[in-house]
Design a protein around this motif. Structure first.
Motif, short mmCIF file in Angstrom:
data_model
loop_
_atom_site.label_atom_id
_atom_site.label_comp_id
_atom_site.label_asym_id
_atom_site.label_seq_id
_atom_site.Cartn_x
_atom_site.Cartn_y
_atom_site.Cartn_z
N ASN A 59 0.91 -1.38 -0.07
CA ASN A 59 -0.03 -0.29 0.28
C ASN A 59 1.14 1.02 -0.12
OD1 ASN A 59 0.43 0.66 3.06
ND2 ASN A 59 -0.79 -1.27 2.94
N GLY A 60 0.17 2.75 0.20
CA GLY A 60 0.85 3.35 0.15
C GLY A 60 1.88 4.31 1.41
N THR A 61 1.23 3.40 2.41
CA THR A 61 1.52 3.88 3.35
C THR A 61 3.42 2.81 3.36
OG1 THR A 61 -0.51 3.93 4.66
CG2 THR A 61 1.32 3.88 5.80
N LEU A 64 6.22 4.72 1.71
CA LEU A 64 6.32 6.05 2.63
C LEU A 64 7.00 4.99 3.43
CD1 LEU A 64 3.07 8.03 3.04
CD2 LEU A 64 5.76 8.73 2.69
N SER A 85 -2.35 16.73 5.64
CA SER A 85 -1.73 16.19 4.68
C SER A 85 -2.64 14.14 4.97
CB SER A 85 -0.41 15.95 4.94
OG SER A 85 -0.03 15.08 4.18
N PHE A 86 -2.68 13.90 4.84
CA PHE A 86 -2.96 12.35 4.66
C PHE A 86 -1.54 11.97 6.32
CE2 PHE A 86 -3.10 7.71 4.41
CZ PHE A 86 -4.78 7.13 5.13
N SER A 88 0.21 9.46 6.69
CA SER A 88 1.29 8.37 6.53
C SER A 88 1.75 9.45 6.47
CB SER A 88 1.25 7.54 5.22
OG SER A 88 -0.35 7.44 5.47
N HIS A 132 1.98 16.27 -3.32
CA HIS A 132 0.66 16.46 -4.07
C HIS A 132 0.03 16.29 -3.09
CE1 HIS A 132 2.98 17.08 -7.00
NE2 HIS A 132 4.53 15.80 -6.81
N LEU A 133 -1.28 16.93 -3.10
CA LEU A 133 -3.09 16.70 -1.84
C LEU A 133 -3.62 16.77 -2.90
CD1 LEU A 133 -3.18 15.50 0.71
CD2 LEU A 133 -3.47 18.15 1.23
N ALA A 159 1.42 9.55 -4.20
CA ALA A 159 0.06 8.67 -3.32
C ALA A 159 -0.64 8.59 -4.31
CB ALA A 159 -0.30 8.87 -1.95
N SER A 181 -0.80 5.24 -5.07
CA SER A 181 -1.18 4.30 -4.21
C SER A 181 -1.76 3.55 -4.39
CB SER A 181 -2.05 5.12 -2.53
OG SER A 181 -2.84 4.45 -2.28
N LYS A 186 -8.34 5.50 -5.10
CA LYS A 186 -7.90 6.27 -6.13
C LYS A 186 -8.02 6.26 -7.16
CE LYS A 186 -5.23 7.67 -2.89
NZ LYS A 186 -5.74 7.76 -2.17
N ALA A 194 -2.98 -1.52 -2.81
CA ALA A 194 -1.51 -1.80 -3.07
C ALA A 194 -1.19 -0.95 -2.85
CB ALA A 194 -1.75 -2.19 -4.86
N TYR A 313 -8.76 17.16 6.42
CA TYR A 313 -9.21 16.41 7.54
C TYR A 313 -9.42 17.20 8.66
CZ TYR A 313 -6.18 13.63 3.69
OH TYR A 313 -6.42 12.88 2.90
C1 LIG Z 1 -1.39 11.60 0.48
C2 LIG Z 1 -1.48 10.59 0.40
N1 LIG Z 1 0.00 9.57 0.74
C3 LIG Z 1 -0.01 8.10 1.51
C4 LIG Z 1 -1.36 7.78 0.97
C5 LIG Z 1 -1.35 6.64 2.16
O1 LIG Z 1 -2.36 5.63 1.07
P1 LIG Z 1 -2.32 4.37 1.04
O2 LIG Z 1 -3.67 4.17 1.32
O3 LIG Z 1 -2.47 3.46 -0.06
O4 LIG Z 1 -1.76 3.91 2.19
C6 LIG Z 1 -2.16 8.75 1.20
C7 LIG Z 1 -3.64 7.33 0.91
O5 LIG Z 1 -4.80 8.76 0.50
C8 LIG Z 1 -2.83 9.68 0.46
O6 LIG Z 1 -3.21 10.28 0.28
#
Ligand SMILES: Cc1ncc(COP(=O)(O)O)c(C=O)c1O
Length: 369
Positions: A59-61, A64, A85-86, A88, A132-133, A159, A181, A186, A194, A313
């Motif tokens: 996953n994206g987390t 990172l 931000s998110f 993570s 990027h948000l 992501a 991500s 997404k 993933a 958020y």
């Molecule tokens: C900016 C940003 N970074 C990281 C993530 C983490 O991705 P994931 O949900 O796949 O862990 C997200 C998820 O929304 C995100 O918006």
């Protein structure tokens, strides 16, 4: 009319036959993790972005976490990261026992400004995370130049931005290492979690590949060169994503048409209601966020008219309970706090009809009137 915020049945329903076929095929193949479908997806992402290295992860987390570890982030290291931000982008450095050092965001864009880096940098700062948000691009060329001058390495959190470009460079490749991500929401959403790490740096790419699979080198099994994780990608998700990748340009084009329509129409309502702006570049429209001074009243107004919205958020990162030990107080990062109060996400996905998009615009307009 009702407009759902997430409409997963509509977004994934068209793939029913494909998913059935993949479950039958991959689910009985005995090849479940990090096999041919994952290799095909990595090759396809390299082909689309021009990245020299692509490493599929869970996953994206986790992307990172692995990318930061590959940059040497650990105890005693500070990581500059956005205050809004998110989770993570701040939890990943913290989970590695490094310290997140927050950088305020511009409330008009939701992204960090390059000139903030010199102000916030500490002697222990080694890496900056530029994210990027929503549908807003961070100004990567400026951030990269400022970071280089300060001796910082850049993790581009792209992501949400696979397919975008800043200054002609594909999102993910403007810094030292980037990521995508494939969370279902997404634009390239999978049938499960993933993610993907990309880099043009061979040493970083190689280290990320090892760290996602217990520090092994892919040659000798059960020989662990580093402490790594099980952050691997499943074959079934990879097979689905590779098939869907062919449709991504069309999905992006439809999202862009709706996003640009929102920008044009809602951009006339300001200043009490205004779309978030972006740094220049080829944007990808993911989550569509506006700033509204009377955000909660607008949200209720839209809900009464059948338009679902989301809040991203409501607590900025520096005020999250999990970061209380960092000692921040309200007022420390005004840009982040403004967005926590004013950001409102409107429905935007490729499967929306023109009539639905128009209905969303008129519902927002009727609040303002
Ligand atoms: C900016 C940003 N970074 C990281 C993530 C983490 O991705 P994931 O949900 O796949 O862990 C997200 C998820 O929304 C995100 O918006």
């Amino acid at each position: 009319m009702k407009v759902a915020y997430f409409d997963y049945p509509r977004r994934f329903g068209a793939d029913a036959a494909l998913v059935k076929q993949l479950v039958a095929e991959v689910g009985t193949s005995g090849a479940f993790i990090l096999k041919q479908h994952v290799a095909e997806l990595e090759a396809a992402i390299k082909g689309q972005t021009g990245a020299a290295h692509a490493v599929a992860v869970s996953n994206g987390t986790d992307a990172l976490l692995i990318a930061l570890a590959s940059l040497g982030v650990g105890p005693g290291v500070d990581v500059l990261t956005p205050a809004f931000s998110f989770i993570s982008t701040a939890s990943a450095p913290a989970l590695l026992r490094a310290r997140p050092v927050f950088v305020d965001v511009n409330p008009d864009t939701g992204t960090i400004a390059a000139d903030e880096l010199a102000r916030r940098r500490t002697p222990e700062s080694k890496v900056v995370i530029a994210a990027h948000l929503f549908s807003s691009l961070a100004a990567m060329a400026e951030i990269q130049a400022a970071a280089r001058a300060l001796g910082l390495r850049v993790l581009e959190d792209s992501a949400v931005a696979l397919g975008a470009r800043t200054a002609g460079v594909p999102a993910g490749l403007a810094g030292d290492v980037g990521l995508y991500s494939f969370f279902p929401a997404k634009p390239l959403g999978g049938i499960g979690d993933a993610g993907m790490i990309v880099s043009n740096d061979a040493a970083l790419g190689d280290m990320c590949r090892r760290l996602r699979n217990h520090g092994q080198d892919g040659v000798t099994r059960f020989l662990h060169h580093h402490l790594g994780w099980n952050h691997r990608m499943d074959e079934i998700v990879a097979a689905y994503l590779t098939a869907k990748l062919a449709r991504l340009p069309a999905l992006h084009a439809r999202r862009r048409a709706i996003g640009e329509h929102y920008d044009a129409e809602l951009g006339k309502l300001g200043p009490a209601i205004r779309p978030l702006a972006s740094a220049p570049g080829e944007r990808v429209f993911y989550t569509y966020v506006i700033r509204a001074e009377r955000r909660d009243a607008l949200r209720a107004h839209l809900f009464e008219r059948g338009v679902e919205t989301q809040l991203y958020y409501t607590v900025p990162l520096h005020l999250q309970p999990c970061f209380a030990h960092l000692g921040h107080v309200a007022g420390d990062f005004p840009g982040a706090e403004t967005l926590a109060r004013e950001a409102l996400a409107l429905p935007l996905y490729a499967e929306m009809t023109d009539a639905e998009a128009e209905y969303v615009v008129s519902a927002v307009r009727s609040f303002h009137a």
